[in-house]
Design a protein around this motif. Structure first.
Motif, PDB file in Angstrom:
ATOM      1  N   SER A   8      45.830  38.230  37.392  1.00 26.16           N
ATOM      2  CA  SER A   8      46.431  39.055  36.352  1.00 26.16           C
ATOM      3  C   SER A   8      47.087  40.300  36.943  1.00 26.16           C
ATOM      4  N   THR A   9      46.396  40.931  37.902  1.00 24.99           N
ATOM      5  CA  THR A   9      46.933  42.138  38.521  1.00 24.99           C
ATOM      6  C   THR A   9      48.191  41.836  39.315  1.00 24.99           C
ATOM      7  N   LEU A  10      48.179  40.736  40.082  1.00 22.33           N
ATOM      8  CA  LEU A  10      49.354  40.367  40.870  1.00 22.33           C
ATOM      9  C   LEU A  10      50.532  40.017  39.976  1.00 22.33           C
ATOM     10  N   ALA A  11      50.248  39.341  38.869  1.00 20.12           N
ATOM     11  CA  ALA A  11      51.326  38.992  37.942  1.00 20.12           C
ATOM     12  C   ALA A  11      51.950  40.240  37.353  1.00 20.12           C
ATOM     13  N   ALA A  12      51.099  41.211  37.012  1.00 19.90           N
ATOM     14  CA  ALA A  12      51.620  42.461  36.451  1.00 19.90           C
ATOM     15  C   ALA A  12      52.450  43.208  37.478  1.00 19.90           C
ATOM     16  N   ALA A  13      51.999  43.183  38.733  1.00 22.93           N
ATOM     17  CA  ALA A  13      52.759  43.855  39.794  1.00 22.93           C
ATOM     18  C   ALA A  13      54.123  43.205  39.957  1.00 22.93           C
ATOM     19  N   LEU A  18      60.162  43.169  38.901  1.00 20.50           N
ATOM     20  CA  LEU A  18      61.310  42.601  38.203  1.00 20.50           C
ATOM     21  C   LEU A  18      61.974  43.636  37.304  1.00 20.50           C
ATOM     22  N   ALA A  19      61.187  44.587  36.801  1.00 15.91           N
ATOM     23  CA  ALA A  19      61.750  45.622  35.946  1.00 15.91           C
ATOM     24  C   ALA A  19      62.601  46.611  36.728  1.00 15.91           C
ATOM     25  N   GLY A  20      62.465  46.603  38.033  1.00 17.12           N
ATOM     26  CA  GLY A  20      63.306  47.483  38.826  1.00 17.12           C
ATOM     27  C   GLY A  20      62.553  48.263  39.870  1.00 17.12           C
ATOM     28  N   ALA A 168      55.355  44.819  23.351  1.00 26.70           N
ATOM     29  CA  ALA A 168      56.378  44.402  24.326  1.00 26.70           C
ATOM     30  C   ALA A 168      55.755  44.183  25.698  1.00 26.70           C
ATOM     31  N   LYS A 169      56.303  43.237  26.453  1.00 28.67           N
ATOM     32  CA  LYS A 169      55.842  42.988  27.808  1.00 28.67           C
ATOM     33  C   LYS A 169      56.092  44.228  28.648  1.00 28.67           C
ATOM     34  N   LEU A 170      55.250  44.433  29.634  1.00 32.61           N
ATOM     35  CA  LEU A 170      55.324  45.637  30.448  1.00 32.61           C
ATOM     36  C   LEU A 170      56.692  45.810  31.093  1.00 32.61           C
ATOM     37  N   ARG A 171      57.225  44.759  31.702  1.00 34.16           N
ATOM     38  CA  ARG A 171      58.515  44.900  32.386  1.00 34.16           C
ATOM     39  C   ARG A 171      59.620  45.257  31.394  1.00 34.16           C
TER      40      ARG A 171
END
Length: 197
Positions: A8-13, A18-20, A168-171
Motif C-alpha cells: 500500500s505504501t509503495l503504491a501510494a509513493a 505520477l502526480a509530478g 479523490a485519489k491522492l495523485r
C-alpha cells in the motif's frame, strides 16, 4: 512475500510520483501546472504557542503514544495573496520509510477563513481526498517507536474553490492543488520517540 502495508505504501509513493513529485522542500506537492504556481507567494502559518521546528504537543499524536489524542492542530495563517478564492491543507511526513507519507488532504476552506481550531469539526462544504493509507480524513502523527519524524502542515492559497471532490485519489487531489496554487505557507513540528540505539 511483501506485506499488505508495504504494498500500500509503495503504491501510494508511485501515485505521488505520477502526480509530478512527492512534496518538495519548496512547498509544492506536484509539478506546478501554470506560471502563477511557479511564482506562488509564501505567507505565514503558525500554531499558537508553538515554535516552528520544535516538538509538537503530545495530544496531537496518535493514541499509541501516552497522551496522544489525534487532534488536528490549531493552525493560523496570515498574509495570503490577493486573488485567493479558497485554501487547501496537506499534512505529510517526509521522513517516512518509503518517501513522504501524506496524512491529510483537505480543500474548499473559504477565502475568509484564516484559522483551523484544534480538533475542530469540519465544515460540510470542505472536501477531503484520500491520504497515503487510502483513507479519507486526518491521520495523526504516529511514527514507529524509536523514531522521530518531521510533520509538515502546509496551507495552499488557491485561485479557485475546492479543486477536487470528496474521496479523490491522492495523485489527483495533489495535482489539482498544484494547478491552482498562488501562495503557500508551512509550519513543521517533530514527533516521536528518540531511538534507544
Amino acid at each position: 512475500m511483501m506485506s499488505q502495508h508495504r504494498r500500500s505504501t509503495l503504491a501510494a509513493a508511485s501515485a505521488l510520483a505520477l502526480a509530478g513529485a512527492a512534496l518538495s522542500g519548496c512547498g509544492f506537492i506536484g509539478a506546478p501546472q501554470n506560471k502563477s504556481a511557479e511564482l506562488a507567494e509564501w505567507f505565514t502559518v503558525t500554531i499558537p504557542g508553538f515554535r516552528d521546528g520544535r516538538d509538537l504537543p503530545t495530544r496531537l499524536g496518535c493514541a499509541t503514544y501516552p497522551g496522544g489524542e489525534g487532534k488536528t492542530p490549531n493552525l493560523y495563517w496570515s498574509g495570503t495573496p490577493s486573488g485567493t478564492k479558497s485554501y487547501a491543507i496537506v499534512v505529510d511526513d517526509p521522513d517516512a520509510d518509503n518517501g513522504a507519507y501524506v496524512h491529510w488532504v483537505i480543500a474548499g476552506i473559504g477565502e475568509n477563513v484564516n484559522q483551523l481550531v484544534e480538533g475542530t469539526k469540519l465544515d460540510r462544504t470542505w472536501v477531503q481526498g484520500l491520504n497515503t493509507g487510502k483513507q479519507v480524513g486526518y491521520k495523526p502523527p504516529c511514527p514507529p517507536k524509536g523514531e522521530r519524524h518531521r510533520f509538515r502542515f502546509t496551507i495552499y492559497a488557491l485561485n479557485a474553490g475546492a479543486p477536487f471532490a470528496n474521496g479523490a485519489k491522492l495523485r489527483d487531489s495533489l495535482a489539482a492543488i498544484a494547478k491552482h496554487t498562488i501562495g503557500r505557507g508551512r509550519v513543521t513540528g517533530n514527533f516521536g520517540s528518540k531511538s534507544s540505539r
